[in-house]
Design a protein around this motif. Structure first.
Motif, mmCIF file in Angstrom:
data_model
loop_
_atom_site.group_PDB
_atom_site.id
_atom_site.type_symbol
_atom_site.label_atom_id
_atom_site.label_comp_id
_atom_site.label_asym_id
_atom_site.label_seq_id
_atom_site.Cartn_x
_atom_site.Cartn_y
_atom_site.Cartn_z
ATOM 1 N N PRO A 175 39.638 49.091 43.925
ATOM 2 C CA PRO A 175 38.723 48.116 43.299
ATOM 3 C C PRO A 175 37.326 48.687 43.131
ATOM 4 O O PRO A 175 36.833 49.416 43.994
ATOM 5 C CB PRO A 175 38.730 46.949 44.292
ATOM 6 N N CYS B 244 34.723 44.398 41.113
ATOM 7 C CA CYS B 244 35.974 43.746 41.516
ATOM 8 C C CYS B 244 35.848 43.157 42.912
ATOM 9 O O CYS B 244 36.266 42.022 43.164
ATOM 10 C CB CYS B 244 37.120 44.755 41.454
ATOM 11 N N VAL C 122 44.732 40.691 42.193
ATOM 12 C CA VAL C 122 44.775 40.581 43.653
ATOM 13 C C VAL C 122 45.919 41.422 44.208
ATOM 14 O O VAL C 122 45.773 42.115 45.227
ATOM 15 C CB VAL C 122 44.912 39.112 44.086
ATOM 16 N N LEU D 227 36.396 39.246 44.087
ATOM 17 C CA LEU D 227 37.710 39.101 44.722
ATOM 18 C C LEU D 227 37.858 37.819 45.538
ATOM 19 O O LEU D 227 38.898 37.143 45.430
ATOM 20 C CB LEU D 227 37.994 40.330 45.591
ATOM 21 N N ARG E 91 40.808 35.159 44.680
ATOM 22 C CA ARG E 91 41.840 34.751 45.646
ATOM 23 C C ARG E 91 41.858 33.233 45.790
ATOM 24 O O ARG E 91 42.935 32.614 45.870
ATOM 25 C CB ARG E 91 41.578 35.405 47.007
#
Length: 293
Positions: free
Chosen positions: A57, A61, A10, A65, A69
């Protein structure tokens, strides 16, 4: 899967490079790179497109994500849950620029005394952008211009302050002469498409004011700088931190009918209620102090 590895991923996505992520994570770039490679092996797909000094990314990804997160966020809340006071860990706070330069510096000192283990992660932005981030669950709270529509039941709003309109100009102008002066002076307009700019636009329409607009801008500090440089005059809300530096601040007649309201937005069921309540109370106290202390 190690949550710390997801945290590093992240960080890379948000900072744009492994080196920048390493600085944020207080690790070496090699350690961050190794964490990403371990994730890629576990998931069986590339997560980053690496350049000479950047890292972007991949589609894979980006698809994972939001969940990454959320996992990182939930892991941090597990630690915070051990604090009975609820005044530790990170609090994601969005704020418009005039709040960041006006009220937040006052509040930070008081917050450090009351909740030394609480860390604010401040995000600047326009009111509309911060509102969208609140709806997306990317912020715990936001301080912004009062939305010009009814809020969904998932959000609560508390008014922090009201800011009356004032006229910024290098000339000496009496309040009663503002409209005539503005009609004959280059004008820098608070963007009428912004939530705060709508209040100014309403005043101008009521006054029949149609000046020579040089530019529209949703950045009050920049408007003040342009006025100080002699580019034009402007009508703006009197935010905390506005100082007559190279221009005059003239009160607008009937200003009580044309005020920008600042609101403190939070989820109806917040994850960190004690921290949000403390921050809200300190902001209200700071705003009241600037007008009545």
């Amino acid at each position: 899967m190690d949550i710390r590895f997801l945290q590093s991923l992240v960080a890379v996505v948000e900072t744009g490079s492994i080196v920048a992520a390493a600085r944020r994570e207080r690790l070496t770039p090699a350690a961050v790179s190794q964490r990403i490679q371990a994730l890629e092996r576990t998931l069986g797909c590339p997560l980053l497109v690496r350049g000479a000094h950047t890292a972007r990314p991949t589609e894979a990804c980006l698809s994972l994500l939001p969940r990454a997160r959320a996992l990182v966020r939930d892991a941090s809340l597990l630690v915070d849950d051990l604090d009975a006071s609820g005044l530790s860990g990170d609090l994601r706070v969005g704020a418009i620029s005039t709040v960041l330069t006006g009220l937040v510096p006052v509040v930070l000192g008081r917050l450090a005394e009351r909740a030394p283990s609480l860390k604010l992660r401040l995000t600047p932005g326009t009111s509309e952008h911060l509102y969208d981030q609140m709806l997306a669950g990317q912020l715990d709270t936001a301080i912004l211009v009062e939305p010009p529509f009814a809020l969904p039941k998932s959000l609560n709003s508390v008014r922090i302050s009201r800011e009356p309109l004032v006229y910024l100009t290098q000339d000496r102008v009496a309040p009663a002469d503002i409209v005539d002066h503005a009609r004959n002076t280059p004008f820098i307009r608070y963007d009428p498409l912004s939530w705060g700019g709508r209040i100014v636009a309403g005043y101008m329409d009521k006054a029949g004011l149609h000046p020579d607009v040089r530019c529209d801008m949703d950045a009050l500090e920049t408007i003040a700088i342009l006025v100080s440089k002699g580019i034009g005059s402007s009508l703006v809300p009197q935010w905390p931190g506005l100082i007559a530096n190279g221009f005059n601040i003239v009160p607008v007649p009937d200003a009580q009918a044309h005020q920008r309201s600042l609101s403190f937005l939070a989820p109806s069921v917040p994850q960190k209620p004690n921290a949000i309540r403390l921050l809200r109370d300190l902001l209200v106290e700071a705003a009241n102090c600037r007008t009545g202390c």
